[in-house]
Design an enzyme around this catalytic site. Structure first.
Site, PDB file in Angstrom:
ATOM      1  N   LEU A 110       0.885  -1.173   0.000  1.00  0.00           N
ATOM      2  CA  LEU A 110       0.000   0.000   0.000  1.00  0.00           C
ATOM      3  C   LEU A 110       0.910   1.206   0.000  1.00  0.00           C
ATOM      4  O   LEU A 110       1.808   1.313   0.843  1.00  0.00           O
ATOM      5  CB  LEU A 110      -0.887  -0.001   1.255  1.00  0.00           C
ATOM      6  CG  LEU A 110      -1.644   1.300   1.544  1.00  0.00           C
ATOM      7  CD1 LEU A 110      -2.759   1.520   0.524  1.00  0.00           C
ATOM      8  CD2 LEU A 110      -2.260   1.261   2.939  1.00  0.00           C
TER       9      LEU A 110
ATOM     10  N   VAL B  63       1.293   5.620  -1.277  1.00  0.00           N
ATOM     11  CA  VAL B  63       0.717   6.860  -1.815  1.00  0.00           C
ATOM     12  C   VAL B  63       1.865   7.691  -2.388  1.00  0.00           C
ATOM     13  O   VAL B  63       2.922   7.823  -1.743  1.00  0.00           O
ATOM     14  CB  VAL B  63      -0.032   7.624  -0.697  1.00  0.00           C
ATOM     15  CG1 VAL B  63      -0.461   9.006  -1.169  1.00  0.00           C
ATOM     16  CG2 VAL B  63      -1.243   6.817  -0.215  1.00  0.00           C
TER      17      VAL B  63
ATOM     18  N   GLY C  45      -0.517  12.541   3.067  1.00  0.00           N
ATOM     19  CA  GLY C  45      -1.019  13.437   4.106  1.00  0.00           C
ATOM     20  C   GLY C  45      -2.351  14.092   3.776  1.00  0.00           C
ATOM     21  O   GLY C  45      -2.759  15.052   4.415  1.00  0.00           O
TER      22      GLY C  45
ATOM     23  N   GLY D 158      -5.227  12.050   3.241  1.00  0.00           N
ATOM     24  CA  GLY D 158      -6.298  11.079   3.487  1.00  0.00           C
ATOM     25  C   GLY D 158      -6.371   9.943   2.476  1.00  0.00           C
ATOM     26  O   GLY D 158      -7.211   9.059   2.598  1.00  0.00           O
TER      27      GLY D 158
ATOM     28  N   GLY E 229      -4.164   7.477   1.834  1.00  0.00           N
ATOM     29  CA  GLY E 229      -3.758   6.190   2.407  1.00  0.00           C
ATOM     30  C   GLY E 229      -4.929   5.535   3.128  1.00  0.00           C
ATOM     31  O   GLY E 229      -5.198   4.338   2.960  1.00  0.00           O
TER      32      GLY E 229
ATOM     33  N   ASP F 296       2.094  -6.728   5.795  1.00  0.00           N
ATOM     34  CA  ASP F 296       3.496  -6.706   6.206  1.00  0.00           C
ATOM     35  C   ASP F 296       3.952  -5.263   6.135  1.00  0.00           C
ATOM     36  O   ASP F 296       4.203  -4.745   5.037  1.00  0.00           O
ATOM     37  CB  ASP F 296       4.349  -7.574   5.263  1.00  0.00           C
ATOM     38  CG  ASP F 296       4.135  -9.048   5.532  1.00  0.00           C
ATOM     39  OD1 ASP F 296       4.227  -9.440   6.707  1.00  0.00           O
ATOM     40  OD2 ASP F 296       3.861  -9.785   4.582  1.00  0.00           O
TER      41      ASP F 296
ATOM     42  N   TYR G  25      -1.076   1.358  10.408  1.00  0.00           N
ATOM     43  CA  TYR G  25      -2.064   0.271  10.433  1.00  0.00           C
ATOM     44  C   TYR G  25      -2.720   0.114  11.801  1.00  0.00           C
ATOM     45  O   TYR G  25      -3.901  -0.221  11.895  1.00  0.00           O
ATOM     46  CB  TYR G  25      -1.406  -1.041   9.994  1.00  0.00           C
ATOM     47  CG  TYR G  25      -1.040  -1.035   8.528  1.00  0.00           C
ATOM     48  CD1 TYR G  25      -2.025  -0.939   7.559  1.00  0.00           C
ATOM     49  CD2 TYR G  25       0.281  -1.106   8.107  1.00  0.00           C
ATOM     50  CE1 TYR G  25      -1.704  -0.913   6.206  1.00  0.00           C
ATOM     51  CE2 TYR G  25       0.619  -1.082   6.761  1.00  0.00           C
ATOM     52  CZ  TYR G  25      -0.387  -0.979   5.818  1.00  0.00           C
ATOM     53  OH  TYR G  25      -0.067  -0.948   4.487  1.00  0.00           O
TER      54      TYR G  25
HETATM   55  C1  LIG Z   1       1.915   5.276   4.917  1.00  0.00           C
HETATM   56  C2  LIG Z   1       1.106   5.916   3.784  1.00  0.00           C
HETATM   57  C3  LIG Z   1       0.430   4.819   2.947  1.00  0.00           C
HETATM   58  C4  LIG Z   1       0.013   6.806   4.412  1.00  0.00           C
HETATM   59  O1  LIG Z   1      -0.738   7.414   3.376  1.00  0.00           O
HETATM   60  P1  LIG Z   1      -1.176   8.946   3.500  1.00  0.00           P
HETATM   61  O2  LIG Z   1      -2.091   9.247   2.367  1.00  0.00           O
HETATM   62  O3  LIG Z   1       0.038   9.794   3.657  1.00  0.00           O
HETATM   63  O4  LIG Z   1      -1.956   8.905   4.890  1.00  0.00           O
HETATM   64  P2  LIG Z   1      -3.362   9.606   5.237  1.00  0.00           P
HETATM   65  O5  LIG Z   1      -3.281  11.034   4.832  1.00  0.00           O
HETATM   66  O6  LIG Z   1      -4.481   8.810   4.685  1.00  0.00           O
HETATM   67  O7  LIG Z   1      -3.345   9.484   6.808  1.00  0.00           O
HETATM   68  C5  LIG Z   1      -4.398   8.882   7.502  1.00  0.00           C
HETATM   69  C6  LIG Z   1      -4.124   9.049   8.962  1.00  0.00           C
HETATM   70  O8  LIG Z   1      -3.000   8.228   9.309  1.00  0.00           O
HETATM   71  C7  LIG Z   1      -1.983   9.034   9.895  1.00  0.00           C
HETATM   72  N1  LIG Z   1      -0.713   8.509   9.440  1.00  0.00           N
HETATM   73  C8  LIG Z   1      -0.160   8.626   8.216  1.00  0.00           C
HETATM   74  N2  LIG Z   1       1.002   7.958   8.170  1.00  0.00           N
HETATM   75  C9  LIG Z   1       1.181   7.437   9.422  1.00  0.00           C
HETATM   76  C10 LIG Z   1       2.196   6.663  10.026  1.00  0.00           C
HETATM   77  N3  LIG Z   1       3.262   6.247   9.333  1.00  0.00           N
HETATM   78  N4  LIG Z   1       2.041   6.310  11.330  1.00  0.00           N
HETATM   79  C11 LIG Z   1       0.966   6.672  12.033  1.00  0.00           C
HETATM   80  N5  LIG Z   1      -0.036   7.427  11.516  1.00  0.00           N
HETATM   81  C12 LIG Z   1       0.082   7.794  10.234  1.00  0.00           C
HETATM   82  C13 LIG Z   1      -2.251  10.448   9.406  1.00  0.00           C
HETATM   83  O9  LIG Z   1      -1.738  11.415  10.310  1.00  0.00           O
HETATM   84  C14 LIG Z   1      -3.748  10.468   9.332  1.00  0.00           C
HETATM   85  O10 LIG Z   1      -4.313  10.701  10.609  1.00  0.00           O
HETATM   86  P3  LIG Z   1      -5.228  11.995  10.880  1.00  0.00           P
HETATM   87  O11 LIG Z   1      -6.387  11.845   9.939  1.00  0.00           O
HETATM   88  O12 LIG Z   1      -5.595  11.856  12.320  1.00  0.00           O
HETATM   89  O13 LIG Z   1      -4.335  13.146  10.549  1.00  0.00           O
HETATM   90  C15 LIG Z   1       1.979   6.830   2.866  1.00  0.00           C
HETATM   91  O14 LIG Z   1       2.544   7.861   3.626  1.00  0.00           O
HETATM   92  C16 LIG Z   1       3.087   6.086   2.123  1.00  0.00           C
HETATM   93  O15 LIG Z   1       2.860   5.590   1.031  1.00  0.00           O
HETATM   94  N6  LIG Z   1       4.293   6.045   2.705  1.00  0.00           N
HETATM   95  C17 LIG Z   1       5.435   5.390   2.066  1.00  0.00           C
HETATM   96  C18 LIG Z   1       5.204   3.909   1.856  1.00  0.00           C
HETATM   97  C19 LIG Z   1       4.782   3.162   3.123  1.00  0.00           C
HETATM   98  O16 LIG Z   1       5.404   3.303   4.163  1.00  0.00           O
HETATM   99  N7  LIG Z   1       3.695   2.334   2.977  1.00  0.00           N
HETATM  100  C20 LIG Z   1       3.150   1.568   4.094  1.00  0.00           C
HETATM  101  C21 LIG Z   1       2.867   0.185   3.660  1.00  0.00           C
HETATM  102  S1  LIG Z   1       4.121  -0.951   4.123  1.00  0.00           S
END
Ligand SMILES: CC(C)(COP(=O)(O)OP(=O)(O)OC[C@H]1O[C@@H](n2cnc3c(N)ncnc32)[C@H](O)[C@@H]1OP(=O)(O)O)[C@@H](O)C(=O)NCCC(=O)NCCS
Length: 169
Positions: A94, A96, A102, A104, A106, A132, A142
């Site tokens: 997964l 973004v 940041g 929403g 994800g 994972d 997660y």
């Molecule tokens: C992790 C990831 C998927 C999150 O997607 P995103 O679009 O940035 O996250 P969102 O904007 O939907 O955030 C949803 C909520 O989760 C929180 N959040 C985001 N990343 C977080 C993290 N690593 N740890 C804890 N909370 C997190 C946000 O603050 C938000 O909370 P809020 O609504 O209270 O502010 C994205 O940052 C990413 O792709 N990162 C790099 C790859 C990765 O690490 N993927 C994870 C799968 S292994």
């Protein structure tokens, strides 16, 4: 004026995989080099959220079928399950794109994946979704949605579909 609805659709050849960058090289390279082959071989389904153009990938996730041993679960859950492998769906990846993090997306992708599995589970039973996490930071993401770590692997997490349905997300 209303925001246009977000489109989430199966990965196809018209999507620009090369431009995708999420800051986690393994997740970029999976989309660029491996995802289409996995789809062809029927070992994964990959869905993409579209950005501001029909070919722009704002985010993606992959899903596959799997199973695990019930001893991996906390005893209170394990004791309610039979002795054969527990059916699951793996959210393999997964991610973004950095330009869209940041906002929403994800969360939207995660909920879309879980709802897709809930629908599929009417036909093919699935006890839990498994992920994972690629980093400790990702574990935190997660856990916000009710995922809990397996006994043996800190970064492998599960969410029983029953818990998801109870949360009413
Ligand atoms: C992790 C990831 C998927 C999150 O997607 P995103 O679009 O940035 O996250 P969102 O904007 O939907 O955030 C949803 C909520 O989760 C929180 N959040 C985001 N990343 C977080 C993290 N690593 N740890 C804890 N909370 C997190 C946000 O603050 C938000 O909370 P809020 O609504 O209270 O502010 C994205 O940052 C990413 O792709 N990162 C790099 C790859 C990765 O690490 N993927 C994870 C799968 S292994």
């Amino acid at each position: 004026m209303d925001e246009p609805a977000l489109v989430i659709e199966p990965l196809g050849s018209h999507h620009d995989r090369a431009a995708f960058s999420c800051a986690e090289p393994a997740l970029d390279s999976y989309l660029q080099r491996q995802a289409s082959q996995d789809i062809r071989r029927r070992v994964a389904r990959v869905f993409v959220a579209l950005g501001d153009a029909p070919e722009k990938i704002a985010g993606y996730y992959s899903l596959s079928a799997a199973s695990f041993e019930k001893d991996e679960l906390p005893p209170a859950l394990a004791k309610r399950l039979p002795h054969y492998p527990v059916p699951a769906a793996i959210l393999g990846r997964l991610a973004v794109d950095r330009t869209c993090q940041g906002q929403g997306l994800g969360e939207t992708l995660l909920l879309d994946a879980i709802r897709r599995v809930v629908r599929a589970s009417v036909t093919l039973a699935v006890y839990a979704i498994v992920v994972d996490a690629k980093s400790d930071r990702a574990v935190g993401f997660y856990e916000r949605y009710g995922f809990r770590a397996f006994a043996s692997e800190r970064r492998r997490l599960f969410l029983p579909l029953e818990t998801f349905e109870r949360l009413g997300l």
